[in-house]
Design a protein around this motif. Structure first.
Motif, PDB file in Angstrom:
ATOM      1  N   ARG A   9      -0.639   7.212  -9.737  1.00 31.19           N
ATOM      2  CA  ARG A   9      -1.810   8.064  -9.971  1.00 31.19           C
ATOM      3  C   ARG A   9      -1.501   9.146 -10.999  1.00 31.19           C
ATOM      4  NH1 ARG A   9      -6.546   6.899 -10.126  1.00 31.19           N
ATOM      5  NH2 ARG A   9      -5.694   7.223 -12.202  1.00 31.19           N
ATOM      6  N   LYS A  10      -0.271   9.634 -10.985  1.00 35.35           N
ATOM      7  CA  LYS A  10       0.139  10.680 -11.923  1.00 35.35           C
ATOM      8  C   LYS A  10       0.218  10.144 -13.341  1.00 35.35           C
ATOM      9  CE  LYS A  10       3.957  13.881 -12.878  1.00 35.35           C
ATOM     10  NZ  LYS A  10       5.289  14.363 -12.425  1.00 35.35           N
ATOM     11  N   ASN A  11       0.606   8.895 -13.506  1.00 33.84           N
ATOM     12  CA  ASN A  11       0.910   8.354 -14.836  1.00 33.84           C
ATOM     13  C   ASN A  11      -0.155   7.429 -15.407  1.00 33.84           C
ATOM     14  OD1 ASN A  11       3.830   9.244 -15.538  1.00 33.84           O
ATOM     15  ND2 ASN A  11       3.941   8.641 -13.392  1.00 33.84           N
ATOM     16  N   ARG A  12      -1.237   7.199 -14.670  1.00 35.01           N
ATOM     17  CA  ARG A  12      -2.284   6.301 -15.151  1.00 35.01           C
ATOM     18  C   ARG A  12      -3.645   6.967 -15.025  1.00 35.01           C
ATOM     19  NH1 ARG A  12      -0.500   1.209 -16.060  1.00 35.01           N
ATOM     20  NH2 ARG A  12       1.606   0.773 -15.308  1.00 35.01           N
ATOM     21  N   ARG A  13      -4.479   6.720 -15.980  1.00 35.35           N
ATOM     22  CA  ARG A  13      -5.833   7.270 -15.967  1.00 35.35           C
ATOM     23  C   ARG A  13      -6.827   6.196 -15.530  1.00 35.35           C
ATOM     24  NH1 ARG A  13      -3.331  10.916 -15.971  1.00 35.35           N
ATOM     25  NH2 ARG A  13      -4.384  10.859 -13.943  1.00 35.35           N
ATOM     26  N   GLY A  14      -7.940   6.635 -14.991  1.00 37.75           N
ATOM     27  CA  GLY A  14      -8.964   5.716 -14.542  1.00 37.75           C
ATOM     28  C   GLY A  14      -8.709   5.263 -13.110  1.00 37.75           C
ATOM     29  N   PRO A  15      -9.614   4.464 -12.563  1.00 38.58           N
ATOM     30  CA  PRO A  15      -9.473   4.005 -11.181  1.00 38.58           C
ATOM     31  C   PRO A  15      -8.298   3.052 -11.007  1.00 38.58           C
ATOM     32  CG  PRO A  15     -11.310   2.895 -12.246  1.00 38.58           C
ATOM     33  CD  PRO A  15     -10.852   3.955 -13.194  1.00 38.58           C
ATOM     34  N   LEU A  16      -7.635   3.158  -9.866  1.00 38.00           N
ATOM     35  CA  LEU A  16      -6.552   2.255  -9.501  1.00 38.00           C
ATOM     36  C   LEU A  16      -6.940   1.506  -8.238  1.00 38.00           C
ATOM     37  CD1 LEU A  16      -3.403   4.558  -9.885  1.00 38.00           C
ATOM     38  CD2 LEU A  16      -4.283   2.897 -11.534  1.00 38.00           C
ATOM     39  N   LEU A  17      -6.599   0.240  -8.208  1.00 35.15           N
ATOM     40  CA  LEU A  17      -6.810  -0.563  -7.012  1.00 35.15           C
ATOM     41  C   LEU A  17      -5.458  -1.018  -6.510  1.00 35.15           C
ATOM     42  CD1 LEU A  17      -8.791  -1.908  -5.019  1.00 35.15           C
ATOM     43  CD2 LEU A  17      -8.749  -3.930  -6.501  1.00 35.15           C
ATOM     44  N   TYR A  18      -5.035  -0.462  -5.369  1.00 36.04           N
ATOM     45  CA  TYR A  18      -3.791  -0.928  -4.760  1.00 36.04           C
ATOM     46  C   TYR A  18      -4.102  -2.145  -3.887  1.00 36.04           C
ATOM     47  CZ  TYR A  18       0.079  -1.652  -1.724  1.00 36.04           C
ATOM     48  OH  TYR A  18       1.093  -2.268  -1.046  1.00 36.04           O
ATOM     49  N   VAL A  19      -3.278  -3.191  -4.027  1.00 35.30           N
ATOM     50  CA  VAL A  19      -3.433  -4.394  -3.217  1.00 35.30           C
ATOM     51  C   VAL A  19      -2.052  -4.856  -2.768  1.00 35.30           C
ATOM     52  CG1 VAL A  19      -4.287  -6.772  -3.129  1.00 35.30           C
ATOM     53  CG2 VAL A  19      -5.483  -5.078  -4.519  1.00 35.30           C
ATOM     54  N   ASP A  20      -1.876  -5.102  -1.474  1.00 39.36           N
ATOM     55  CA  ASP A  20      -0.625  -5.687  -0.998  1.00 39.36           C
ATOM     56  C   ASP A  20      -0.391  -7.014  -1.714  1.00 39.36           C
ATOM     57  OD1 ASP A  20      -0.079  -3.645   0.758  1.00 39.36           O
ATOM     58  OD2 ASP A  20      -0.554  -4.776   2.570  1.00 39.36           O
ATOM     59  N   VAL A  21       0.875  -7.321  -2.018  1.00 41.52           N
ATOM     60  CA  VAL A  21       1.144  -8.513  -2.829  1.00 41.52           C
ATOM     61  C   VAL A  21       0.883  -9.828  -2.092  1.00 41.52           C
ATOM     62  CG1 VAL A  21       2.773  -7.400  -4.387  1.00 41.52           C
ATOM     63  CG2 VAL A  21       3.611  -8.453  -2.267  1.00 41.52           C
ATOM     64  N   ASP A  22       0.796  -9.804  -0.776  1.00 43.33           N
ATOM     65  CA  ASP A  22       0.492 -11.049  -0.055  1.00 43.33           C
ATOM     66  C   ASP A  22      -1.019 -11.261   0.013  1.00 43.33           C
ATOM     67  OD1 ASP A  22       0.359  -8.809   1.637  1.00 43.33           O
ATOM     68  OD2 ASP A  22       0.686 -10.009   3.439  1.00 43.33           O
ATOM     69  N   ALA A  23      -1.634 -11.196  -1.163  1.00 48.76           N
ATOM     70  CA  ALA A  23      -3.084 -11.350  -1.284  1.00 48.76           C
ATOM     71  C   ALA A  23      -3.383 -12.168  -2.526  1.00 48.76           C
ATOM     72  CB  ALA A  23      -3.764  -9.974  -1.380  1.00 48.76           C
ATOM     73  N   SER A  83       3.357 -11.129   6.808  1.00 49.01           N
ATOM     74  CA  SER A  83       4.128 -10.634   7.954  1.00 49.01           C
ATOM     75  C   SER A  83       4.384 -11.728   8.981  1.00 49.01           C
ATOM     76  CB  SER A  83       3.396  -9.463   8.619  1.00 49.01           C
ATOM     77  OG  SER A  83       2.102  -9.854   9.040  1.00 49.01           O
ATOM     78  N   ARG A  84       3.580 -12.770   8.981  1.00 48.51           N
ATOM     79  CA  ARG A  84       3.789 -13.877   9.913  1.00 48.51           C
ATOM     80  C   ARG A  84       5.093 -14.617   9.626  1.00 48.51           C
ATOM     81  NH1 ARG A  84      -2.320 -16.573  10.269  1.00 48.51           N
ATOM     82  NH2 ARG A  84      -3.439 -14.579  10.401  1.00 48.51           N
ATOM     83  N   GLU A  85       5.599 -14.482   8.405  1.00 45.77           N
ATOM     84  CA  GLU A  85       6.830 -15.168   8.025  1.00 45.77           C
ATOM     85  C   GLU A  85       8.083 -14.439   8.535  1.00 45.77           C
ATOM     86  OE1 GLU A  85       7.007 -17.992   6.440  1.00 45.77           O
ATOM     87  OE2 GLU A  85       5.041 -18.259   5.502  1.00 45.77           O
ATOM     88  N   LYS A 115       0.636 -18.888  20.055  1.00 46.74           N
ATOM     89  CA  LYS A 115      -0.384 -18.388  19.139  1.00 46.74           C
ATOM     90  C   LYS A 115       0.223 -17.953  17.807  1.00 46.74           C
ATOM     91  CE  LYS A 115      -4.124 -14.985  18.894  1.00 46.74           C
ATOM     92  NZ  LYS A 115      -4.796 -13.869  19.620  1.00 46.74           N
ATOM     93  N   ALA A 116       1.383 -17.275  17.878  1.00 52.08           N
ATOM     94  CA  ALA A 116       2.035 -16.812  16.647  1.00 52.08           C
ATOM     95  C   ALA A 116       2.451 -17.990  15.771  1.00 52.08           C
ATOM     96  CB  ALA A 116       3.250 -15.948  16.985  1.00 52.08           C
ATOM     97  N   ARG A 117       2.944 -19.044  16.385  1.00 51.72           N
ATOM     98  CA  ARG A 117       3.362 -20.228  15.612  1.00 51.72           C
ATOM     99  C   ARG A 117       2.157 -20.907  14.969  1.00 51.72           C
ATOM    100  NH1 ARG A 117       8.073 -22.492  15.174  1.00 51.72           N
ATOM    101  NH2 ARG A 117       8.302 -24.657  14.518  1.00 51.72           N
ATOM    102  N   ARG A 118       1.051 -20.962  15.691  1.00 54.97           N
ATOM    103  CA  ARG A 118      -0.164 -21.570  15.113  1.00 54.97           C
ATOM    104  C   ARG A 118      -0.682 -20.730  13.950  1.00 54.97           C
ATOM    105  NH1 ARG A 118      -0.998 -22.430  20.669  1.00 54.97           N
ATOM    106  NH2 ARG A 118      -2.450 -20.673  20.859  1.00 54.97           N
ATOM    107  N   GLY A 119      -0.599 -19.390  14.092  1.00 62.10           N
ATOM    108  CA  GLY A 119      -1.012 -18.516  12.990  1.00 62.10           C
ATOM    109  C   GLY A 119      -0.141 -18.699  11.767  1.00 62.10           C
ATOM    110  N   LEU A 120       1.161 -18.863  11.979  1.00 62.61           N
ATOM    111  CA  LEU A 120       2.082 -19.115  10.875  1.00 62.61           C
ATOM    112  C   LEU A 120       1.760 -20.432  10.194  1.00 62.61           C
ATOM    113  CD1 LEU A 120       4.646 -18.587   9.209  1.00 62.61           C
ATOM    114  CD2 LEU A 120       5.975 -19.571  11.095  1.00 62.61           C
TER     115      LEU A 120
END
Length: 255
Positions: free
Chosen positions: A92-106, A216-218, A227-232
Motif C-alpha cells: 500500500r505504501k509503494n503502489r498507487r490506486g486500488p489493490l486487490l489482495y488474493v490468497d494464491v490458492d485461488a 489448506s486441505r493439503e 470428511k476431510a479426505r473427501r474434501g481433499l
C-alpha cells in the motif's frame, strides 16, 4: 444403518456436483480503465509456489495485472498468515490506486474490477454468512484510512503471531463499528469474490469472479480421514480440471 450412511454419502456427492460451476474455457480479456493491481505472496520451497503459478496464469489470461512475492516461511501456517498485513503495508505504501489482495490458492473466473471500482470504501472484505470475515480476498483502496487499518492490523499480528490474521482484522473492523464514531468505511464483498468450489451453502452465483481452492486441505493430507479426505479428493479433482483448461489455453496461444 450402513444403508443410511451410503445414501447420505451419495446425496452429499450429488449436492456437491450440483453446485460445481464450470471454470471458463475461453474468457475474453477486457481490461477495465479503473483496474487496479492484484497482489499476493507465498512461501518459497513449498507447494504454494505451484498455487501461485496457477493463480497468475488464471489472471493473465484475463489481462489482469498481478504481482506475487516469495517469502521465507515463519515456521507454521498461522505464523505465515500473520505476515499478510506486513506484506500489505509495504504494498500500500509503494503502489498507487486500488489493490486487490488474493490468497494464491485461488483462480480468477472473470475480471473483478468492473465491480470493485464502484465500491466507495477504504477496505472491502467478504464475511461468511454476513459475520465471519474471510481474509482470502481483500480490496484495499488508496486512502489514509486504509493505510491506518493495515498499520493497526500489522501491529496486532506482530504482537500475537499465533492468532489467525483474519480474526485480528475482524476484531479491528468490528471494534470500529461498535465505537459509535467509525473511522473506517468497510464494504462487503459477495461470495462470488471468495467462492469456495464445494461449499454447498454458497450455491452458484450468477457470475463468479474469484474461486478459492482451499490449499489448506493439503497440509494434513497424510492424516486426512472421512470428511476431510473427501474434501481433499474434491480439491484435487477440481485442481486437475482447472489446470487442464489453463494448459489448453496456453497451448492455443503458442500455436
Amino acid at each position: 444403518m450402513f444403508t443410511r450412511i451410503i445414501d447420505l454419502f451419495r446425496t452429499t456427492k450429488a449436492r456437491h456436483r450440483a453446485i460445481l460451476a464450470p471454470f471458463p474455457k475461453n474468457p475474453q480479456p477486457s481490461p477495465s480503465l479503473d483496474a487496479g493491481e492484484v497482489v499476493a505472496f507465498f512461501s518459497v520451497n513449498s507447494f504454494y509456489e505451484t498455487e501461485a503459478a496457477r493463480m497468475v496464469a488464471s489472471a493473465w489470461r484475463l489481462g489482469l495485472s498481478v504481482h506475487t512475492w516469495p517469502f521465507v516461511s515463519a515456521g507454521s501456517w498461522v505464523r505465515n498468515a500473520s505476515l499478510k498485513p506486513t506484506f500489505l503495508v509495504h504494498q500500500r505504501k509503494n503502489r498507487r490506486g486500488p489493490l486487490l489482495y488474493v490468497d494464491v490458492d485461488a483462480v480468477f473466473h472473470n475480471d473483478p474490477w468492473p465491480i470493485l471500482a464502484d465500491l466507495d470504501c477504504d477496505m472491502a472484505v467478504y464475511r461468511e454468512r454476513g459475520d465471519r470475515l474471510i481474509s482470502a480476498t481483500i480490496l484495499i483502496n488508496d486512502t489514509p484510512a486504509a493505510q491506518e487499518i493495515l498499520a493497526l492490523w500489522k501491529k496486532r499480528c506482530d504482537e500475537n503471531p499465533e492468532v489467525w490474521d483474519q480474526v485480528v482484522l475482524q476484531e479491528i473492523l468490528d471494534e470500529d463499528k461498535a465505537s459509535g464514531s467509525s473511522r473506517y468505511r468497510e464494504a462487503q464483498l459477495a461470495a462470488s469474490f471468495c467462492w469456495i468450489f464445494d461449499r454447498v451453502e454458497n450455491g452458484i452465483p450468477e457470475k463468479i469472479y474469484i474461486e478459492q481452492l482451499q490449499a489448506s486441505r493439503e497440509i494434513s493430507r497424510e492424516h486426512a480421514r472421512g470428511k476431510a479426505r473427501r474434501g481433499l479428493k474434491r480439491r484435487q479433482d477440481r485442481v486437475r480440471t482447472i489446470e487442464r483448461i489453463l494448459n489448453e489455453h496456453r497451448d492455443r496461444l503458442r500455436k
